[in-house]
Design an enzyme around this catalytic site. Sequence first.
Site, PDB file in Angstrom:
ATOM      1  N   LEU A   1       8.612   0.084  -7.165  1.00 22.68           N
ATOM      2  CA  LEU A   1       8.624   1.551  -7.248  1.00 22.68           C
ATOM      3  C   LEU A   1       8.799   1.914  -8.716  1.00 22.68           C
ATOM      4  CD1 LEU A   1      10.978   2.256  -4.221  1.00 22.68           C
ATOM      5  CD2 LEU A   1       8.479   2.492  -4.296  1.00 22.68           C
TER       6      LEU A   1
ATOM      7  N   LEU B   1       0.829  -1.236   0.000  1.00 25.88           N
ATOM      8  CA  LEU B   1       0.000   0.000   0.000  1.00 25.88           C
ATOM      9  C   LEU B   1       0.851   1.269   0.000  1.00 25.88           C
ATOM     10  CD1 LEU B   1      -2.835  -1.108   2.479  1.00 25.88           C
ATOM     11  CD2 LEU B   1      -2.880  -1.154  -0.035  1.00 25.88           C
TER      12      LEU B   1
ATOM     13  N   SER C   1       8.671  -3.020 -18.807  1.00 28.18           N
ATOM     14  CA  SER C   1       8.390  -1.688 -19.363  1.00 28.18           C
ATOM     15  C   SER C   1       9.209  -1.452 -20.618  1.00 28.18           C
ATOM     16  CB  SER C   1       8.749  -0.640 -18.307  1.00 28.18           C
ATOM     17  OG  SER C   1       8.866   0.624 -18.891  1.00 28.18           O
TER      18      SER C   1
ATOM     19  N   TYR D   1      15.199   3.334 -12.361  1.00 25.15           N
ATOM     20  CA  TYR D   1      13.929   2.588 -12.423  1.00 25.15           C
ATOM     21  C   TYR D   1      13.943   1.658 -13.643  1.00 25.15           C
ATOM     22  CZ  TYR D   1       9.414   1.512 -14.339  1.00 25.15           C
ATOM     23  OH  TYR D   1       8.375   0.842 -14.928  1.00 25.15           O
TER      24      TYR D   1
ATOM     25  N   PHE E   1       3.525  -7.287 -10.209  1.00 25.32           N
ATOM     26  CA  PHE E   1       3.367  -5.861 -10.538  1.00 25.32           C
ATOM     27  C   PHE E   1       4.130  -4.970  -9.547  1.00 25.32           C
ATOM     28  CE2 PHE E   1       0.151  -6.310 -13.720  1.00 25.32           C
ATOM     29  CZ  PHE E   1      -0.675  -7.357 -13.333  1.00 25.32           C
TER      30      PHE E   1
ATOM     31  N   LYS F   1      14.070  -2.694 -14.094  1.00 28.46           N
ATOM     32  CA  LYS F   1      13.203  -3.535 -14.929  1.00 28.46           C
ATOM     33  C   LYS F   1      14.067  -4.418 -15.840  1.00 28.46           C
ATOM     34  CE  LYS F   1       8.993  -2.258 -13.750  1.00 28.46           C
ATOM     35  NZ  LYS F   1       8.032  -3.184 -13.148  1.00 28.46           N
TER      36      LYS F   1
END
Length: 333
Positions: free
Chosen positions: A83, A33, A124, A150, A80, A154
Amino acid sequence: MKILLTGGTGYIGSHTAIELIKEGHEVEILDNLFNSKITVLDRIQEISGVKPKFYEVDMLDKEALDKVFAEGNYDIVFHFAGLKAVGESVEKPIRYYENNLGSTINMLDCMKKYSVNKLIFSSSATVYGEQPVAELTEDMQTGVGITNPYGRTKYMIEEIIKDVVISNPNFEATILRYFNPVGAHPSGLIGEDPNDIPNNLMPIIMKVSTGELPCLSIYGNDYDTPDGTGIRDYIHIVDLAKGHVASMQKMKPGVNIYNLGTGKGTSVLEMVEAFEKASGKKLNTKIAPRRAGDLAEVYANPTKAEKELGWKTELTITDAMKDTINYLNHLAK
Ligand code: WQD
């Protein structure tokens, strides 16, 4: 199938949960969350009639994660969680490497321990880095010219997954490379609702339209594109979610990689115009300097997903704008 969605209360995870439930699968959600709200579970129930079992767990907490897998008896994991703020990753690289890589390694360890041998990974288009052409295909080299930590996480996770598959012939992995997800569920009950300050174009357009942000800065209008602004492949979130269902139904041994995009490029100015047309409201915009790391034009070649998964996008930019506005109207109630 019994399915675990890590990061399942997030934008893409929640829309995927709905499509999987619609197909009759048993979905459980694990999320810390950090960038989503637990109320999404109620919205999923309102839309699908099912409230998925939920674990509020940080995947860096290996003991807690192990307990979830110990009782889950899952057939497959959709990963999924992670960050994903490009700009923030440049300021806080260690946090991004620790969180995104650490979580994934803990998860892969648990999958091995409990013989969960199917994984679908949320990757991504950023992994393509700099390419000589705008249209991207899955056979292109990745990992070169990525402009942020980031995107590198990935890329690194994709490489880790490939090595895990080599080490375990029973392990099947599908890597889905998303382009630019936009829009909301047609019910208006779920959509993109980040806790953090958004980086992406659409959540910023949403906040400018509601007055939460004063103005949309258009990062550069001097690119070598028809109207000078950046071009991207914006895919409706419901099409993207359906792509996940299709990829699960067509899983096969080894590692299989697919672009999930429309195959069409849309410029920033065209997105602004589409939102204004759908909302009937003028957006406050200004031309600003280019954003470091931005590419002029990027869009998917989605033919591999169409051929092998029997999936292609059906919804348009106009659909995405209408669904976004419908979602905003629901949020405002
Ligand atoms: C889109 C276009 C900007 C904001 C990133 C990640 C990618 C994926 C999607 C996670 C560009 C322009 C944007 C603004 C603007 N995320 N823009 N003003 O950079 O294509 O991709 O998000 O997986 O991995 O790299 O998306 O929405 O940030 O930008 O003019 O305030 O909108 O220059 O042309 P991007 P974006």
